[in-house]
Design a protein around this motif. Sequence first.
Motif, mmCIF file in Angstrom:
data_model
loop_
_atom_site.group_PDB
_atom_site.id
_atom_site.type_symbol
_atom_site.label_atom_id
_atom_site.label_comp_id
_atom_site.label_asym_id
_atom_site.label_seq_id
_atom_site.Cartn_x
_atom_site.Cartn_y
_atom_site.Cartn_z
ATOM 1 N N TYR A 280 -10.059 -13.421 7.428
ATOM 2 C CA TYR A 280 -9.871 -12.830 8.764
ATOM 3 C C TYR A 280 -10.094 -11.316 8.772
ATOM 4 C CZ TYR A 280 -5.027 -11.475 7.459
ATOM 5 O OH TYR A 280 -3.914 -10.937 6.857
ATOM 6 N N ARG A 281 -10.149 -10.692 7.605
ATOM 7 C CA ARG A 281 -10.561 -9.281 7.553
ATOM 8 C C ARG A 281 -11.025 -8.976 6.133
ATOM 9 N NH1 ARG A 281 -5.951 -4.617 7.028
ATOM 10 N NH2 ARG A 281 -4.938 -5.387 5.144
ATOM 11 N N TRP A 282 -11.804 -7.916 6.004
ATOM 12 C CA TRP A 282 -12.308 -7.547 4.693
ATOM 13 C C TRP A 282 -12.442 -6.023 4.592
ATOM 14 C CZ3 TRP A 282 -16.959 -4.880 4.142
ATOM 15 C CH2 TRP A 282 -17.778 -4.844 5.273
ATOM 16 N N GLY A 283 -12.588 -5.583 3.365
ATOM 17 C CA GLY A 283 -12.813 -4.172 3.107
ATOM 18 C C GLY A 283 -13.528 -4.030 1.776
ATOM 19 N N CYS A 284 -13.559 -2.833 1.238
ATOM 20 C CA CYS A 284 -14.271 -2.624 -0.022
ATOM 21 C C CYS A 284 -13.711 -1.404 -0.741
ATOM 22 C CB CYS A 284 -15.767 -2.452 0.222
ATOM 23 S SG CYS A 284 -16.201 -1.019 1.232
ATOM 24 N N THR A 285 -14.146 -1.222 -1.960
ATOM 25 C CA THR A 285 -13.770 -0.046 -2.743
ATOM 26 C C THR A 285 -14.738 1.090 -2.425
ATOM 27 O OG1 THR A 285 -12.840 -1.383 -4.524
ATOM 28 C CG2 THR A 285 -13.473 0.874 -5.070
ATOM 29 N N LEU A 286 -14.200 2.253 -2.104
ATOM 30 C CA LEU A 286 -15.003 3.424 -1.774
ATOM 31 C C LEU A 286 -14.646 4.579 -2.709
ATOM 32 C CD1 LEU A 286 -14.651 3.375 2.134
ATOM 33 C CD2 LEU A 286 -16.553 2.487 0.780
ATOM 34 N N VAL A 287 -15.438 5.628 -2.641
ATOM 35 C CA VAL A 287 -15.167 6.857 -3.396
ATOM 36 C C VAL A 287 -15.049 8.006 -2.395
ATOM 37 C CG1 VAL A 287 -15.943 8.453 -5.175
ATOM 38 C CG2 VAL A 287 -16.447 6.004 -5.396
ATOM 39 N N SER B 168 -9.256 1.856 -2.073
ATOM 40 C CA SER B 168 -9.580 0.865 -1.045
ATOM 41 C C SER B 168 -10.001 1.545 0.256
ATOM 42 C CB SER B 168 -8.365 -0.027 -0.786
ATOM 43 O OG SER B 168 -8.570 -0.851 0.340
ATOM 44 N N SER B 169 -10.859 0.877 0.993
ATOM 45 C CA SER B 169 -11.353 1.419 2.266
ATOM 46 C C SER B 169 -10.224 1.622 3.271
ATOM 47 C CB SER B 169 -12.410 0.493 2.849
ATOM 48 O OG SER B 169 -11.932 -0.844 2.937
ATOM 49 N N THR B 170 -9.178 0.799 3.232
ATOM 50 C CA THR B 170 -8.079 0.960 4.182
ATOM 51 C C THR B 170 -7.259 2.212 3.886
ATOM 52 O OG1 THR B 170 -6.765 -0.539 2.797
ATOM 53 C CG2 THR B 170 -7.851 -1.486 4.730
ATOM 54 N N ASP B 171 -7.356 2.735 2.668
ATOM 55 C CA ASP B 171 -6.679 3.989 2.324
ATOM 56 C C ASP B 171 -7.584 5.197 2.523
ATOM 57 O OD1 ASP B 171 -4.334 2.667 1.508
ATOM 58 O OD2 ASP B 171 -5.141 2.337 -0.497
ATOM 59 N N SER C 235 -13.221 -4.397 16.584
ATOM 60 C CA SER C 235 -13.018 -3.991 15.198
ATOM 61 C C SER C 235 -13.034 -2.479 15.056
ATOM 62 C CB SER C 235 -14.108 -4.600 14.301
ATOM 63 O OG SER C 235 -14.015 -4.084 12.990
ATOM 64 N N ARG C 236 -12.117 -1.974 14.238
ATOM 65 C CA ARG C 236 -12.096 -0.551 13.922
ATOM 66 C C ARG C 236 -12.794 -0.269 12.602
ATOM 67 N NH1 ARG C 236 -11.264 3.613 16.946
ATOM 68 N NH2 ARG C 236 -10.063 4.695 15.324
ATOM 69 N N GLY C 237 -13.689 -1.157 12.222
ATOM 70 C CA GLY C 237 -14.420 -0.970 10.982
ATOM 71 C C GLY C 237 -13.512 -1.130 9.787
ATOM 72 N N LEU C 238 -13.751 -0.328 8.758
ATOM 73 C CA LEU C 238 -13.008 -0.468 7.519
ATOM 74 C C LEU C 238 -11.627 0.180 7.558
ATOM 75 C CD1 LEU C 238 -15.836 0.173 4.910
ATOM 76 C CD2 LEU C 238 -14.890 -2.010 5.651
ATOM 77 N N GLN C 239 -11.333 0.911 8.613
ATOM 78 C CA GLN C 239 -10.054 1.620 8.658
ATOM 79 C C GLN C 239 -8.881 0.645 8.665
ATOM 80 O OE1 GLN C 239 -9.484 4.280 11.995
ATOM 81 N NE2 GLN C 239 -8.132 5.567 10.800
ATOM 82 N N GLN C 240 -9.004 -0.461 9.407
ATOM 83 C CA GLN C 240 -7.946 -1.463 9.450
ATOM 84 C C GLN C 240 -8.421 -2.816 8.935
ATOM 85 O OE1 GLN C 240 -6.875 -1.316 13.619
ATOM 86 N NE2 GLN C 240 -5.348 0.291 13.266
ATOM 87 N N GLY C 241 -9.587 -2.837 8.337
ATOM 88 C CA GLY C 241 -10.157 -4.107 7.883
ATOM 89 C C GLY C 241 -11.178 -4.595 8.886
ATOM 90 N N ALA C 242 -12.389 -4.852 8.423
ATOM 91 C CA ALA C 242 -13.478 -5.257 9.314
ATOM 92 C C ALA C 242 -13.443 -6.763 9.563
ATOM 93 C CB ALA C 242 -14.823 -4.852 8.714
ATOM 94 N N ALA C 243 -14.082 -7.186 10.649
ATOM 95 C CA ALA C 243 -14.148 -8.605 10.994
ATOM 96 C C ALA C 243 -15.121 -9.325 10.058
ATOM 97 C CB ALA C 243 -14.598 -8.771 12.446
ATOM 98 N N PRO C 244 -14.821 -10.573 9.673
ATOM 99 C CA PRO C 244 -15.709 -11.312 8.767
ATOM 100 C C PRO C 244 -17.141 -11.440 9.278
ATOM 101 C CG PRO C 244 -13.591 -12.393 8.884
ATOM 102 C CD PRO C 244 -13.571 -11.317 9.920
ATOM 103 N N LEU C 245 -17.324 -11.471 10.604
ATOM 104 C CA LEU C 245 -18.676 -11.600 11.140
ATOM 105 C C LEU C 245 -19.520 -10.361 10.876
ATOM 106 C CD1 LEU C 245 -18.135 -13.425 14.569
ATOM 107 C CD2 LEU C 245 -18.765 -14.392 12.352
ATOM 108 N N GLN C 246 -18.881 -9.258 10.449
ATOM 109 C CA GLN C 246 -19.621 -8.046 10.126
ATOM 110 C C GLN C 246 -20.126 -8.038 8.688
ATOM 111 O OE1 GLN C 246 -16.292 -5.516 11.896
ATOM 112 N NE2 GLN C 246 -18.064 -4.227 12.317
ATOM 113 N N LEU C 247 -19.890 -9.127 7.972
ATOM 114 C CA LEU C 247 -20.365 -9.236 6.593
ATOM 115 C C LEU C 247 -21.049 -10.592 6.433
ATOM 116 C CD1 LEU C 247 -20.381 -7.969 3.734
ATOM 117 C CD2 LEU C 247 -18.325 -9.319 3.262
ATOM 118 N N SER C 248 -22.368 -10.568 6.354
ATOM 119 C CA SER C 248 -23.137 -11.805 6.250
ATOM 120 C C SER C 248 -24.075 -11.714 5.051
ATOM 121 C CB SER C 248 -23.926 -12.057 7.537
ATOM 122 O OG SER C 248 -24.947 -11.076 7.699
#
Length: 509
Positions: free
Chosen positions: A262-269, A371-374, A436-449
């Motif tokens: 239901y939401r996703w994110g990623c590791t960022l620098v 993490s992207s949410t941080d 969706s607020r993008g990666l700030q609160q977790g992106a919607a699964p449909l935004q990752l295909s």
Amino acid sequence: MMCTDAQMRLVKVAEVWYPLRITPELQSRIDMHVCAGSFTLSTLLNLRHWTPPCERTVRKSVISCKVDRRSSAAASSSAADDCCLEYDALQCRKQDILQPTRRRLLLGAATAAGSLGMPSPPQAKATRTVSSEGEEDLEVWEFKIDLRVVALKGSVPNQWVQDFKQALGKYGILRLHQKGQLQDIYSELGPNKKKISARTADAVTLGDSWLGPAIQAGYLQPLQDVESYRWWDAMAPRWRHLVTRNSSGESDSGGQVWAVPYRWGCTLVAYNREYLCKRGGVAIRDWSDLLQPRLRGRLAFLDSPREFVGVGLKTLGLPFNCSQAQLEASGITVGQLKERLQQLRLQVRVFSNHEHTRALTAHDVWAVVGSSTDLSPLASRSFDVSVTAPTSGTVLWADLWAVPAHATGGSRMQGPSPLLPAWLEFGLMPSRVQHSRGLQQGAAPLQLSDSVTSMSEGMQAGTDDVDELLADTMPDAQTLMRSEFLLPLDQETILMYNSVLGGLDLAGQ
């Protein structure tokens, strides 16, 4: 009887929020209910479970005709056998075709509690009398249906909850409990003495890295007949691969489906441009840039040995999920990997999942892997901080809905609530992308295909109302295509990890 505005709204939203394709046969049944003035959420649930007589085991559920207003206990104990329903609550297919009589349809609307086999229904209340030409009048009894969800705190937007409750109306109740840590939810899935815990909920939040251990421990039950639901069709192949596991929790294309994202994110620098770029360093674009001399002792890292080894593998041109066999095939030795990890360790000052961002804002470090949410909120607050997703690909993570093995919201307090399919699809609806607020609160699964084109369109749709700085923290489609979820490792690779991490101090500062 004329249908009310509320009934018409239910008809209009039925196909939108309820995970069911409205076939001509089903539409005709809905129309008949509307004409009879008996279309409710209970009706929709009953229609969803109709199966042809030739394909089901007949089970009789009794309801009384022309009953007086009474308490729930009296209503549930009524043994009148004036009319019976042939109904199987366990069979539920989108291809079912039934041509019921008008009387069966009216009875279907009248027996929410009876048809669902609820042993202790809530307070019953006779709401209306329905009739059909040549048939006996029936006084309809309706019962509310509960859906109990245990979620990670902050992972479910308030607007999502409000929209779902509005769709349920007065016929269903969403009971949402939130926990501060994924560890708290996972712990409650096991044996515990709590009367109300995640162990008996209809759905719980699990991180993708927790899915395998939970399956192996027997804490979850697989989702049944996923191909019959619309949310399964909306999931990209990489999502299906993530949630399809065997009974040992390992990825297996021939396994069962155990969760829904239901939401996703990623590791960022994130890095401080003022301190890094103006003091002889270079902007960070890929993982190898973390090894630059100016960052020695100036890097904060997640407290994750798995990701630490993964970053070392990426600097050598290998994938995060590189196995022992793949490492040997690449021509790189275990010794070379260990040497690279030793170089990377010299760069790191802090290993923490909580203090890493504080170290950056306090200028104790100049760059942080997190993490992207941080890191996305950090970039929006700090003008001198840039956030990037390494171009060779990064680590993806996802929060998933999983069903506990001891869920008690279903028929006879066994299995999940009948409202569960609606909840699962709600997070995969296109409207969720628009909010969706993008990666700030977790992106919607449909935004990752699995398609660069569709992923670009999805990200654009999800950032219409987001400021430019926040939109910049979303990795481009090409980078996401090269990114990976961390999958379970085989035993040989686990031994290799232990070998290369031996002698490295990854604890704290």
